[in-house]
Scaffold this active site. Structure first.
Site, PDB file in Angstrom:
ATOM      1  N   CYS A   1       1.839  -0.081  -3.066  1.00 52.81           N
ATOM      2  CA  CYS A   1       1.597  -0.082  -1.620  1.00 52.81           C
ATOM      3  C   CYS A   1       1.852  -1.511  -1.189  1.00 52.81           C
ATOM      4  O   CYS A   1       1.015  -2.381  -1.425  1.00 52.81           O
ATOM      5  CB  CYS A   1       0.176   0.340  -1.286  1.00 52.81           C
ATOM      6  SG  CYS A   1      -0.215   0.120   0.460  1.00 52.81           S
TER       7      CYS A   1
ATOM      8  N   CYS B   1      -0.773  -2.783   1.703  1.00 48.50           N
ATOM      9  CA  CYS B   1      -2.172  -3.075   1.355  1.00 48.50           C
ATOM     10  C   CYS B   1      -2.407  -2.632  -0.082  1.00 48.50           C
ATOM     11  O   CYS B   1      -1.923  -3.286  -1.002  1.00 48.50           O
ATOM     12  CB  CYS B   1      -3.148  -2.432   2.338  1.00 48.50           C
ATOM     13  SG  CYS B   1      -2.816  -0.706   2.721  1.00 48.50           S
ATOM     14  N   SER B   2      -3.116  -1.552  -0.309  1.00 49.39           N
ATOM     15  CA  SER B   2      -3.361  -1.116  -1.686  1.00 49.39           C
ATOM     16  C   SER B   2      -3.612   0.387  -1.752  1.00 49.39           C
ATOM     17  O   SER B   2      -4.424   0.851  -2.541  1.00 49.39           O
ATOM     18  CB  SER B   2      -4.534  -1.890  -2.275  1.00 49.39           C
ATOM     19  OG  SER B   2      -5.667  -1.754  -1.438  1.00 49.39           O
ATOM     20  N   CYS B   3      -2.917   1.163  -0.908  1.00 46.48           N
ATOM     21  CA  CYS B   3      -3.110   2.617  -0.878  1.00 46.48           C
ATOM     22  C   CYS B   3      -2.800   3.222  -2.242  1.00 46.48           C
ATOM     23  O   CYS B   3      -1.890   2.774  -2.935  1.00 46.48           O
ATOM     24  CB  CYS B   3      -2.216   3.248   0.179  1.00 46.48           C
ATOM     25  SG  CYS B   3      -2.668   2.728   1.845  1.00 46.48           S
TER      26      CYS B   3
END
Lengths: 96, 196
Positions: free
Chosen positions: B104, B107-109
């Protein structure tokens, strides 16, 4: 605005918008102004750019779009598939 | 952009906003922690590993998983509806010709229900910015050396879907039970930064 999740079909070539918006967007910088190929539709969701501004809009179609690394970075033999709202995409006419 | 998540400035700002919301009665004390705990509850890479093992032993399940992962998860009693709304899951299968890796960049999905809390490297600026540009080099740093003819496909979770990689079943595992096969699968394998 009407949303049709079949506006683009798998295999369609699309170009991402090149503008750098002032606020939040989910079109990654590296994928702006690039031509890719639709892999498949991925449902419909309110546009994240609007939600980030507190605007609740209608669901908009989302697609997986695959790019060749060379078209994004000028190098690389891999592909990158990005998930993009239809608002970021315009059709690319096939050259005869 | 969000940058690195470990930032004392951002943490202080978040705490201040929480205080303001609590002070105005919009939020109960501890509500955010409770919601996060609820969201993460039951999330474990053991779930993703079960899905992979089933796909290895049952080709019909594998086909259903790749065609409509959300529905197929139900066959194992799993779901992607732990958050505010059900998230679409897209499972991508490795083969001799193609290796998939998930990131991602914004962000950090990540599919917490199937992979558990995300590793810190997954959230790092270095991984997020480099794996889209040079996945072969990044995979090499993870100890994954792919044949030159294997195509690498990077999947950037930039919107509402979450991705999981279906690794290739290792050679010589024909005699293993489904549970034993699940024991071979790692979180990195489900992200694509390991072969299994």
């Amino acid at each position: 605005m009407t949303t049709r999740t079949d506006r683009f079909a798998p295999g369609d070539r699309v170009r991402t918008r090149s503008a750098d918006p002032a606020g939040h967007t989910r079109l990654p910088g590296y994928a702006r102004g690039a031509v890719g190929v639709v892999v498949e539709p991925a449902g419909a969701h309110p546009l994240a750019d609007d939600r980030a501004r507190g605007v609740v809009g209608p669901a908009r179609a989302v697609y997986h779009v695959r790019f060749a690394a060379t078209d994004l970075f000028g190098a690389g033999d891999h592909t990158v598939t990005v998930e993009l709202w239809e608002d970021y995409l315009s059709p690319v006419e096939e050259q005869p | 952009m969000s940058g690195d998540h470990v930032s004392s400035v951002i943490s202080a700002r978040v705490r201040r906003v929480e205080d303001l919301l609590e002070g105005r009665g919009l939020l109960d004390a501890g509500e955010i922690d409770r919601r996060i705990d609820e969201f993460a509850a039951g999330g474990s890479p053991a779930n993703g590993a079960r899905v992979v093992a089933r796909a290895w032993v049952d080709p019909g399940f594998a086909s259903r998983l790749l065609a409509d992962a959300n529905t197929a998860l139900g066959e194992l009693g799993l779901s992607m509806s732990g958050g505010l709304q059900e998230q679409r899951l897209k499972v991508v299968a490795n083969s001799a010709a193609e290796h998939h890796v998930v990131v991602c960049t914004l962000c950090s999905c990540y599919p917490i229900a199937l992979l558990g809390p995300s590793p810190s490297w997954y959230k790092s600026e270095a991984y997020r910015s480099r794996v889209v540009r040079d996945p072969r080099g990044v995979l090499r740093e993870f100890g994954v050396e792919l044949p030159a003819e294997t195509q690498i496909s990077v999947w950037d979770a930039s919107a509402e879907s979450r991705y999981m990689v279906l690794p290739r079943r290792p050679e010589g595992t024909g005699a293993l039970s489904e549970a034993e096969l699940a024991g071979l699968v790692t979180r990195k394998g489900l992200i694509g930064t390991a072969l299994v």
